[in-house]
Design a protein around this motif. Sequence first.
Motif, mmCIF file in Angstrom:
data_model
loop_
_atom_site.group_PDB
_atom_site.id
_atom_site.type_symbol
_atom_site.label_atom_id
_atom_site.label_comp_id
_atom_site.label_asym_id
_atom_site.label_seq_id
_atom_site.Cartn_x
_atom_site.Cartn_y
_atom_site.Cartn_z
ATOM 1 N N ILE A 258 0.837 -1.201 0.000
ATOM 2 C CA ILE A 258 0.000 0.000 0.000
ATOM 3 C C ILE A 258 0.874 1.253 0.000
ATOM 4 C CG2 ILE A 258 -1.699 1.318 1.329
ATOM 5 C CD1 ILE A 258 -2.847 -1.340 2.296
ATOM 6 N N GLY A 259 1.972 1.196 0.773
ATOM 7 C CA GLY A 259 2.910 2.320 0.782
ATOM 8 C C GLY A 259 3.489 2.580 -0.595
ATOM 9 N N GLN A 260 3.798 1.528 -1.334
ATOM 10 C CA GLN A 260 4.317 1.680 -2.700
ATOM 11 C C GLN A 260 3.282 2.321 -3.610
ATOM 12 O OE1 GLN A 260 5.535 -2.239 -3.879
ATOM 13 N NE2 GLN A 260 7.198 -2.364 -2.384
ATOM 14 N N LEU A 261 2.023 1.953 -3.432
ATOM 15 C CA LEU A 261 0.965 2.563 -4.241
ATOM 16 C C LEU A 261 0.846 4.055 -3.947
ATOM 17 C CD1 LEU A 261 -1.751 -0.247 -3.949
ATOM 18 C CD2 LEU A 261 -0.609 0.481 -6.052
ATOM 19 N N PHE A 262 0.949 4.422 -2.675
ATOM 20 C CA PHE A 262 0.871 5.837 -2.318
ATOM 21 C C PHE A 262 2.076 6.599 -2.875
ATOM 22 C CE2 PHE A 262 -2.504 4.667 0.524
ATOM 23 C CZ PHE A 262 -3.211 5.842 0.743
ATOM 24 N N ILE A 263 3.255 6.021 -2.767
ATOM 25 C CA ILE A 263 4.456 6.665 -3.296
ATOM 26 C C ILE A 263 4.338 6.856 -4.805
ATOM 27 C CG2 ILE A 263 6.929 6.322 -3.719
ATOM 28 C CD1 ILE A 263 7.098 5.001 -0.972
ATOM 29 N N ALA A 264 3.722 5.885 -5.493
ATOM 30 C CA ALA A 264 3.524 6.004 -6.938
ATOM 31 C C ALA A 264 2.668 7.218 -7.274
ATOM 32 C CB ALA A 264 2.877 4.733 -7.483
ATOM 33 N N GLY A 265 1.657 7.493 -6.444
ATOM 34 C CA GLY A 265 0.800 8.649 -6.681
ATOM 35 C C GLY A 265 1.553 9.956 -6.558
ATOM 36 N N PHE A 266 2.304 10.102 -5.452
ATOM 37 C CA PHE A 266 3.078 11.331 -5.270
ATOM 38 C C PHE A 266 4.220 11.424 -6.273
ATOM 39 C CE2 PHE A 266 1.105 11.014 -1.026
ATOM 40 C CZ PHE A 266 0.630 12.310 -0.904
ATOM 41 N N GLY A 267 4.806 10.285 -6.607
ATOM 42 C CA GLY A 267 5.894 10.286 -7.575
ATOM 43 C C GLY A 267 5.431 10.706 -8.957
ATOM 44 N N SER A 268 4.268 10.217 -9.400
ATOM 45 C CA SER A 268 3.758 10.618 -10.707
ATOM 46 C C SER A 268 3.393 12.088 -10.731
ATOM 47 C CB SER A 268 2.538 9.764 -11.075
ATOM 48 O OG SER A 268 1.423 10.080 -10.263
ATOM 49 N N SER A 269 2.888 12.586 -9.602
ATOM 50 C CA SER A 269 2.591 14.018 -9.507
ATOM 51 C C SER A 269 3.865 14.838 -9.655
ATOM 52 C CB SER A 269 1.908 14.317 -8.172
ATOM 53 O OG SER A 269 1.591 15.683 -8.068
ATOM 54 N N MET A 270 4.971 14.326 -9.099
ATOM 55 C CA MET A 270 6.245 15.027 -9.194
ATOM 56 C C MET A 270 6.810 14.957 -10.612
ATOM 57 S SD MET A 270 9.751 14.172 -7.122
ATOM 58 C CE MET A 270 9.801 12.512 -7.818
ATOM 59 N N LEU A 271 6.747 13.776 -11.229
ATOM 60 C CA LEU A 271 7.363 13.581 -12.547
ATOM 61 C C LEU A 271 6.557 14.237 -13.667
ATOM 62 C CD1 LEU A 271 8.455 9.831 -12.263
ATOM 63 C CD2 LEU A 271 9.923 11.849 -12.169
ATOM 64 N N PHE A 272 5.238 14.102 -13.607
ATOM 65 C CA PHE A 272 4.406 14.581 -14.695
ATOM 66 C C PHE A 272 3.745 15.930 -14.417
ATOM 67 C CE2 PHE A 272 4.095 9.855 -14.927
ATOM 68 C CZ PHE A 272 4.819 9.691 -16.089
ATOM 69 N N GLY A 273 3.839 16.399 -13.170
ATOM 70 C CA GLY A 273 3.144 17.620 -12.800
ATOM 71 C C GLY A 273 3.568 18.829 -13.605
ATOM 72 N N THR A 274 4.874 19.021 -13.737
ATOM 73 C CA THR A 274 5.365 20.179 -14.477
ATOM 74 C C THR A 274 4.996 20.088 -15.947
ATOM 75 O OG1 THR A 274 7.237 20.229 -12.943
ATOM 76 C CG2 THR A 274 7.386 21.599 -14.899
ATOM 77 N N ILE A 275 5.009 18.867 -16.498
ATOM 78 C CA ILE A 275 4.660 18.690 -17.911
ATOM 79 C C ILE A 275 3.202 19.069 -18.151
ATOM 80 C CG2 ILE A 275 4.418 17.006 -19.766
ATOM 81 C CD1 ILE A 275 6.751 15.469 -18.535
ATOM 82 N N VAL A 276 2.295 18.544 -17.305
ATOM 83 C CA VAL A 276 0.873 18.848 -17.507
ATOM 84 C C VAL A 276 0.595 20.317 -17.212
ATOM 85 C CG1 VAL A 276 0.133 16.485 -17.046
ATOM 86 C CG2 VAL A 276 0.238 18.108 -15.158
ATOM 87 N N GLY A 277 1.373 20.917 -16.282
ATOM 88 C CA GLY A 277 1.217 22.346 -16.023
ATOM 89 C C GLY A 277 1.592 23.176 -17.236
ATOM 90 N N SER A 278 2.681 22.796 -17.893
ATOM 91 C CA SER A 278 3.113 23.506 -19.095
ATOM 92 C C SER A 278 2.108 23.320 -20.225
ATOM 93 C CB SER A 278 4.489 22.998 -19.536
ATOM 94 O OG SER A 278 5.449 23.249 -18.534
ATOM 95 N N LEU A 279 1.571 22.121 -20.351
ATOM 96 C CA LEU A 279 0.553 21.881 -21.370
ATOM 97 C C LEU A 279 -0.704 22.706 -21.098
ATOM 98 C CD1 LEU A 279 0.886 18.014 -21.874
ATOM 99 C CD2 LEU A 279 1.567 19.822 -23.463
ATOM 100 N N ALA A 280 -1.010 22.908 -19.817
ATOM 101 C CA ALA A 280 -2.163 23.746 -19.475
ATOM 102 C C ALA A 280 -1.941 25.180 -19.927
ATOM 103 C CB ALA A 280 -2.414 23.696 -17.964
ATOM 104 N N ASP A 281 -0.735 25.704 -19.712
ATOM 105 C CA ASP A 281 -0.423 27.058 -20.165
ATOM 106 C C ASP A 281 -0.444 27.164 -21.683
ATOM 107 O OD1 ASP A 281 -0.077 28.202 -17.624
ATOM 108 O OD2 ASP A 281 1.989 27.500 -17.493
ATOM 109 N N LYS A 282 0.031 26.129 -22.344
ATOM 110 C CA LYS A 282 0.166 26.143 -23.800
ATOM 111 C C LYS A 282 -1.145 25.806 -24.506
ATOM 112 C CE LYS A 282 2.561 25.837 -27.748
ATOM 113 N NZ LYS A 282 2.965 27.076 -28.413
ATOM 114 N N GLN A 283 -1.800 24.722 -24.086
ATOM 115 C CA GLN A 283 -2.990 24.228 -24.773
ATOM 116 C C GLN A 283 -4.296 24.798 -24.229
ATOM 117 O OE1 GLN A 283 -2.625 22.431 -27.477
ATOM 118 N NE2 GLN A 283 -0.398 22.334 -27.205
ATOM 119 N N GLY A 284 -4.253 25.393 -23.053
ATOM 120 C CA GLY A 284 -5.447 26.000 -22.497
ATOM 121 C C GLY A 284 -5.821 25.429 -21.140
ATOM 122 N N ARG A 285 -6.226 26.306 -20.231
ATOM 123 C CA ARG A 285 -6.560 25.876 -18.864
ATOM 124 C C ARG A 285 -7.913 25.161 -18.822
ATOM 125 N NH1 ARG A 285 -3.987 30.881 -17.596
ATOM 126 N NH2 ARG A 285 -1.783 30.460 -17.210
#
Length: 462
Positions: free
Chosen positions: A74-101
């Motif tokens: 269960i701890g690994q599943l939780f870490i996966a959630g926070f880890g994906s937020s860290m790895l993909f968060g900036t990318i999706v944030g940039s796409l939001a600025d570029k492609q539209g909020r």
Amino acid sequence: MEIFYWLLFVVLGATLAGLELSRTSRDRITTSSAFSSFKNNYLLVYSLMMAGDWLQGPYVYFLYSQYGFGKGEIGQLFIAGFGSSMLFGTIVGSLADKQGRKRASITYCITYILSCITKHSPQYKVLMVGRILGGIATSLLFSAFESWLVAEHNKRGFEQQWLSLTFSKAIFLGNGLVAILSGLLGNLLVDTLGFGPVAPFDAAACFLAIGMAVIISSWSENYGDPSENRNLLTQFWVAAVAIASDEKIALLGAIQSLFEGSMYTFVFLWTPALSPNNEDIPHGFIFATFMLSSMLGSSTASRLLARSSLKVESYMQIVFLISAGSLLLPVITSFLVAPSNVKGGSISFSGQIQLLGFCTFEACVGIFWPSIMKMRSQYIPEEARSTIMNFFRIPLNIFVCIVLYNVDAFPMTVMFGMCSIFLFIASILQKRLMGIAESQRPKPQDWTALDERERETEPLNI
């Protein structure tokens, strides 16, 4: 249930009611009907989005355990959630600025609905995919919606001070009232009606679908970058340069990471802190009490933000100091109050003291959210708002993953002491931020001295 819990809940509820009923014209912001319509539309969407998030929270761990997974998995599943937020968060944030909020907000709904659907499978790999999707959705929740709101607010020509009203109401409803109602609805579905631990996730998907329909039908699109030729790497570079070249933005990011890191650590630790000997504590009722405390804080914030003469940078220093003191209570009580060795039973005296401190911290959380939103609207440049906001979440997610991985490695007093130190540092950084903001604020002209100089140089009329 002990009278202590009811007494605390009633006192907080009465204080909140008194605070709301005692509002005067000084505590209110006069707005237009067009703004009220715009604000209510956003509050409806935000409340639906937060309902989709709050419904899931209390049952994620329980569902995984029902599927037969142990604490480590269960701890690994939780870490996966926070880890994906860290790895993909900036990318999706940039796409939001570029492609539209607006598109990013719709993407949040779709991604989180897919995450909810995966909860029907007991397969570990499917649940892992769901956690990764949930991490991506979380990044969008805490960036795309606020970025859309700020840009749309400015595009429609509303007064800047009115933003603080939307922020405080959003936290009061979305992080307070909706959280309490979501907890009650989840309890009704799982325990009263017996639909099982997957039911709250199905209900969350329904709320997200309704919110997505409102967004599609009523929101207009806005972008962070008006230029069409900026690619994703350029967006990253613009955000990185903004953070590196403006100390105010860097300080704001550090303050946010320190506070939210302490907050998420508190979420993991409050249950074992209040029941170190497996005391019988009403988790759901305590959660509702925390949310009531958060509503009290957001109500206080709305009053503070309504006063243009009071700067948010000033009172937040005090809020961070109070937060640091409230999370230091478990450390203090461990030295001053003799520990109980009785297994089970009701909450101990030190637990009661800590619970009061935790409610104080939750009130500070209620003040923090609309206040940090207000500061972000002032200091973060519009062209890369979502990207920068997700940059701020990178150190936060790293910190949370480290805490999750090592939660059993350190004594609880050490963890709370560390959080208290972080919050004290946040107060120091907030003071630095205020000093820089004051030094860069335009100073009023001394018109009296200017008039005297003009009279001295004025030619005599003969």
